[in-house]
Design a protein around this motif. Structure first.
Motif: not given
Length: 537
Positions: A276-296
């Motif tokens: 996992f640490k190797t996989s995130i070393s190639c992306v911009a790590v920040g405080d924002t993320s997209d939530p997992i939302t339910e399909d209503v």
């Protein structure tokens, strides 16, 4: 040679003479009368007679040779020690949950240690459909006083030392008390500790994966305390694995909550964390993320709601009904209220034993039980009728009274003609209200079906758009329409106690709060992250 063998066998048991006609091959195999030595070598010791973890079934007793990968203590919601549990693996890549109950766990404290390899025999394999540590494995190894434990020397390195069944955030679904999930992600900031109204301590933070998808995590009690300390020691990006988490949707977004079996894994030796640490070393790590939302999926009628719920076996979609219904009766077989546990995090119903109220979940006597609404109302919208259960929050929205105050009022009337229901509840029959119902509250047993009302929507309730989808034309069968809140609500119509007795007493196959009474985990693991669920029993 054949006749000599037959003669020897005859001295032991005449029945065994029958095998003298066949070629005899003797293969060493483990037995219950084993060497007292704690260190054994597996080569030539009957490994071929052992069972793989994948082959274990209910009633199996072994033998098996496994590595202890994880070890933890399980406690109930009130902190009572219940068991010591393990995750074990074998050479074939099998993984299984193992448990030793509190009355026998001490026997294995020094015999089973993390990273050790052991031969086990004389255990019992149990089946469970509740709170599974391993989602797709219904079996649990139960250690007992007859279980033989022998340490094994194995330098082959073929055991999996860190088995995790990691679930991608995008594949998460509500666990509904049936299983737990393991997840991996990184944390940039941990919120301060908060105290719930129940008195429970929690710590919350966002966990983000390598694809910038995030879930809200709630850690309870001492686990939250531990997370605060660990984050202080890792002020930058902190990568962790969280084991045995429960998942649910709240306010449309997926959240994870810890259980008594949750562990925070951050060791740099864990291969899954290294990857996992190797996989995130190639992306911009920040405080924002997209939530997992339910399909209503919104439906306009009770018939649509029931039909979709019955057909949706995956339960990945939330089916929402928010519409006008009429209360036609209130069931009284199981009463309209219950006595619940007064513990800080428990809302379970109580039983009565030896003159005392007992909470089975907390396994303790309750001197001051809490009175809660549990109104089972028959409702209709013109397309069909069903039962909707209203617990405290929704019931108080509707009645404008507490359950305790109604009980006290009812106790004051000692006449023989006293109504079964308080007048405030009797007055609800024949009235129309807008109920919000979600599919995950669906319960059925035999011919009985019910839902739990999430909330009542009305003129005095908080709703941003001030309009709802409802069934127009006097509870007709049209599936959609637009109607201002309250425009289709008739005034309360009082009903006398005598009419109520004749109209409302009906049978129900439901037990307390619509939950089967035999729901019990083999280790009594209780998810203490369900404090806000009105429908918990």
């Amino acid at each position: 040679m054949s006749s000599l063998l037959a003669s020897l066998l005859l001295l032991v048991d005449p029945f065994l003479v029958m095998i003298s006609e066949f070629q005899v091959h003797i293969q060493p195999c483990y037995s219950t009368n084993m060497s007292s030595s704690l260190n054994m070598n597996t080569s030539g010791s009957g490994v071929g007679c052992q069972m793989a973890l994948a082959d274990l079934r209910e009633g199996s007793t072994g033998p098996i040779t496994v590595m202890v990968c994880r070890k933890w203590d399980v406690t109930s919601v009130n902190g009572r020690y219940m068991s010591t549990d393990y995750v074990v693996s074998d050479k074939k890549g099998g993984v299984m949950h193992c448990t030793a109950r509190n009355n026998i766990a001490h026997y294995f404290f020094d015999k089973l240690k993390e990273g050790g390899i052991y031969l086990l025999k004389g255990f019992t394999v149990q089946n469970t459909d509740q709170y599974r540590i391993l989602k797709d494995n219904p079996f649990v190894i139960g250690l007992n006083g007859s279980t033989i434990v022998k340490k094994v020397d194995d330098a082959s390195g073929s055991f999996t030392g860190y088995p995790f069944l990691l679930t991608a955030f995008e594949d998460l679904q509500p666990t509904e008390g049936k299983f737990f999930v393991d997840v991996v992600g990184y944390v940039t900031e941990v919120g301060p500790q908060s105290v719930k109204a129940s008195g429970a301590r929690t710590v919350e933070f966002n966990l983000t994966n390598e694809r910038k998808r995030g879930v809200r995590v709630t850690l309870w009690g001492q686990l939250g305390d531990a997370m605060l300390k660990k984050k202080e020691q890792n002020p930058a990006v902190y990568s962790i694995i969280l084991t045995s988490m429960s998942a649910k949707f709240h306010l449309g977004a997926l959240g994870l909550s810890s259980s008594s079996s949750t562990m925070i894994i951050d060791s740099p030796e864990v291969p899954a964390l290294q990857t996992f640490k190797t996989s995130i070393s190639c992306v911009a790590v920040g405080d924002t993320s997209d939530p997992i939302t339910e399909d209503v999926v919104c439906v306009g009628t009770l018939q649509e709601l029931v039909d979709r719920v019955r057909a949706d076996k995956s339960k990945k979609k939330v089916i929402l009904f928010r519409n006008v219904v009429e209360i036609t009766s209130i069931r009284t077989k199981n009463s309209w209220y219950l006595f619940a546990c007064s513990g800080s995090k428990c809302r379970k119903g109580l039983t009565r034993e030896a003159g005392y109220f007992i909470c089975k979940a907390c396994e303790s006597k309750v001197d001051y039980p809490r009175t809660r609404f549990r109104i089972q109302a028959d409702v209709t919208d013109g397309t069909m009728s069903t039962v909707v259960v209203l617990f405290d929050e929704a019931a108080e929205q509707l009645v404008k009274r507490t359950a305790r105050s109604l009980v006290e009022e009812q106790l004051k009337d000692t006449s023989i003609d006293a109504p079964i229901l308080p007048s405030a509840l009797a007055a609800l029959i024949g009235t129309k209200h807008t109920f919000e119902i979600k599919s995950h509250t669906y319960y059925h047993f035999g011919d009985y079906e019910s839902f739990t009302c999430a909330k009542i929507v009305g003129p005095d309730m908080d709703d941003a758009d001030k309009s709802i989808d409802t069934v127009a034309n006097g509870l007709g069968a049209t599936p959609s329409g637009s109607l201002k809140r309250g425009s289709n609500l008739s005034p309360l119509t009082p009903v006398t106690g005598r009419k109520l007795r004749k109209f409302c007493v009906e049978d129900s196959d439901e037990d307390d709060d619509g939950v089967r009474v035999d729901r019990k985990d083999v280790t009594d693991v209780l998810d203490d992250g369900r404090d806000d669920q009105e429908g918990s029993c």
